[in-house]
Design an enzyme around this catalytic site. Structure first.
Site, PDB file in Angstrom:
ATOM      1  N   LEU A  17      39.729  55.417  39.708  1.00 26.39           N
ATOM      2  CA  LEU A  17      41.213  55.712  39.619  1.00 26.39           C
ATOM      3  C   LEU A  17      42.151  54.621  39.875  1.00 26.39           C
ATOM      4  CD1 LEU A  17      40.564  57.837  42.624  1.00 26.39           C
ATOM      5  CD2 LEU A  17      42.302  58.813  40.766  1.00 26.39           C
ATOM      6  N   PHE A  22      38.610  42.308  42.807  1.00 23.82           N
ATOM      7  CA  PHE A  22      37.193  42.295  43.099  1.00 23.82           C
ATOM      8  C   PHE A  22      36.687  43.808  43.161  1.00 23.82           C
ATOM      9  CE2 PHE A  22      39.699  38.996  45.550  1.00 23.82           C
ATOM     10  CZ  PHE A  22      39.138  37.977  45.017  1.00 23.82           C
ATOM     11  N   GLY A  23      37.086  44.886  42.667  1.00 27.77           N
ATOM     12  CA  GLY A  23      36.426  45.927  42.477  1.00 27.77           C
ATOM     13  C   GLY A  23      37.393  47.292  41.724  1.00 27.77           C
ATOM     14  N   LYS A  24      36.904  47.874  41.657  1.00 24.61           N
ATOM     15  CA  LYS A  24      37.183  49.882  41.058  1.00 24.61           C
ATOM     16  C   LYS A  24      37.243  50.335  42.341  1.00 24.61           C
ATOM     17  CE  LYS A  24      35.297  47.873  36.969  1.00 24.61           C
ATOM     18  NZ  LYS A  24      34.071  48.740  35.852  1.00 24.61           N
ATOM     19  N   ASP A 133      51.422  43.875  55.128  1.00 22.69           N
ATOM     20  CA  ASP A 133      51.520  43.177  53.228  1.00 22.69           C
ATOM     21  C   ASP A 133      52.280  45.152  52.875  1.00 22.69           C
ATOM     22  OD1 ASP A 133      51.219  42.393  51.166  1.00 22.69           O
ATOM     23  OD2 ASP A 133      49.975  43.225  50.203  1.00 22.69           O
TER      24      ASP A 133
END
Length: 435
Positions: A17, A22-24, A133
């Site tokens: 997606l 730092f990742g998926k 944020d």
């Protein structure tokens, strides 16, 4: 991670997606329940190299602390030697950012999303959690257009304040960040989040940023002085609300409670705005709004008997599938109870008053239709007080009983031994009961 692989013998992993530093993130399906989830895979080695392990731990603790219909839910955390995996609620509708890029929103549609955002932030702040944020990219949508606040990686807990009671770390995306945060002085997390909500509201209706300049220093100056101009099509009520929210002085900036009382916020939403928004607006986006994360308002005016008219996102927490309290060991620590009834509103209100009389509870009624019940005798922590609120959700009624004062254990005992048995004739479904 290969497509169709199985994670921890619990999740079938599907398409990717998204991807970050730092990742998926992958789409996945729970093998036992069939539920669709999003699996966020984080590379341990990468976060250790840059010293972000504490931030990941903070995100986990925050997401377990915050459970709200408009906050992306964390179902579980898993880990291997090389990766950390978050099993998250799947927001099928994607980012609100992308929806805004496809079509402009009118004020009614923007109000729908803004009310959900404010409801989520109000809840988070009451738990001592500040997002820090907030921006459209961190606001997701499910298949029902329900807003989901995500990405609590930069969030701060109340415990992270210094002795002056203020936060001191500058976080967030510059275009959405409050002036006091950019100045790197101590700031109130709640006030900073309110500012970001105001920028998001402006972008929702204008389709461009209120503070924008190619020169980052000039943009900072505009933010510091709150120099912005509203488009002509903004209503007077919306302009007044934005003026109060985008106040560069945090001491006079509107609080969430004041936002909820504002004329623009309190306007009722037509149900058609929720059901027909997707794909029905033909306006084209022309301006940028990306800079270099409810339960809905209960303050809508309704016809007698002054019941609140709720929509789909209000009642999502009634679903057994979304009752996540069992995951975190707080099933018996609730301070509110919800049930639905198919009886007429008048019958429900009469039953509640009969209950109060039988239990010798003092009854008062507020202007917005909430029944306030209170014991006449002091308990362990003062008098036990609770609010009874009836909302109309066609074709049934939703009744919420919420403790507002007194001892939680005394409330739970009264609910179990007295209140619920006395109301059995009008209860259709009770939150948390298996269907």
């Amino acid at each position: 991670m290969e497509e169709r692989s199985v994670l921890m013998e619990r999740y079938v992993i599907g398409r990717q997606l998204g991807q970050g530093t730092f990742g998926k993130v992958y789409y996945a399906r729970n093998l036992s329940s069939g539920q669709s989830v999003a699996i966020k895979m984080i590379d341990k080695e990468k976060i250790l190299k840059v010293g972000l392990m504490e931030q990941i731990k903070r995100e986990i603790s925050i997401m377990r602390l915050v459970r709200h219909p408009n906050v992306l839910q964390l179902f579980e955390v898993m880990a291997t030697k090389s990766n950390i995996y978050f099993a998250l609620e799947y927001a099928k509708g994607g980012e609100l950012f992308h929806k805004m890029a496809r079509a402009k929103l009118n004020e009614e549609s923007a109000r729908n999303y803004f009310q959900q955002l404010i409801s989520a932030m109000d809840y988070c702040h009451s738990r001592g959690v500040y997002h820090r944020d907030l921006k459209p990219e961190n606001l997701l949508l499910d298949e029902n257009e329900t807003l989901k606040v995500s990405d609590f990686g930069l969030s701060a807990l109340a415990e992270s304040r210094r002795q002056d009671g203020l936060l001191h770390t500058a976080c967030g995306t510059p275009a959405y960040v409050a002036p006091e945060v950019l100045s790197r002085k101590g700031y109130s997390g709640s006030k900073a989040d309110v500012w970001s909500c105001g920028v998001i509201l402006f972008v929702l209706v204008a389709n461009y940023l209120p503070f924008h300049d190619r020169n980052i220093i000039q943009m900072y100056r505009k933010i510091a002085k709150a120099e912005y101009r509203c488009p002509r099509h903004f209503s007077a009520e919306l302009k007044e609300l934005l003026y109060g929210i985008l106040d560069p002085d945090p001491s006079t900036r509107m609080s969430i409670s004041r936002i909820k009382r504002s004329a623009w916020y309190r306007k009722p939403i037509a149900i058609s705005a929720l059901n027909n928004e997707t794909g029905k607006k033909s306006c084209t986006s022309e301006a940028p709004f990306s800079g270099p994360t409810i339960c809905i308002s209960s303050e809508r005016n309704q016809e007698p008997p002054n019941l609140h008219n709720l929509n789909a996102f209000d009642i999502i927490s009634l679903s057994t599938g979304f009752d996540l309290s069992g995951l975190f060991g707080e099933r018996y620590g609730r301070r509110e109870s919800l049930f639905t009834s198919r009886k007429p509103a008048a019958a429900v209100l009469v039953k509640l008053k009969e209950l109060a009389k039988a239990l010798n509870l003092k009854v008062t009624k507020t202007d917005n239709g909430v029944l306030k019940l209170a014991t006449t005798k002091e308990g362990r922590k003062g008098r036990l007080e609770l609010d009874a609120e009836v909302s109309e959700v066609a074709p049934f009624l939703l009744v919420e009983l919420k403790k507002t004062n007194g001892d939680t254990l005394e409330y739970q005992r009264m609910m179990k031994e007295d209140i619920r048995p006395s109301l059995k004739d009008i209860i259709w479904t009770w939150q948390g009961d298996q269907q």
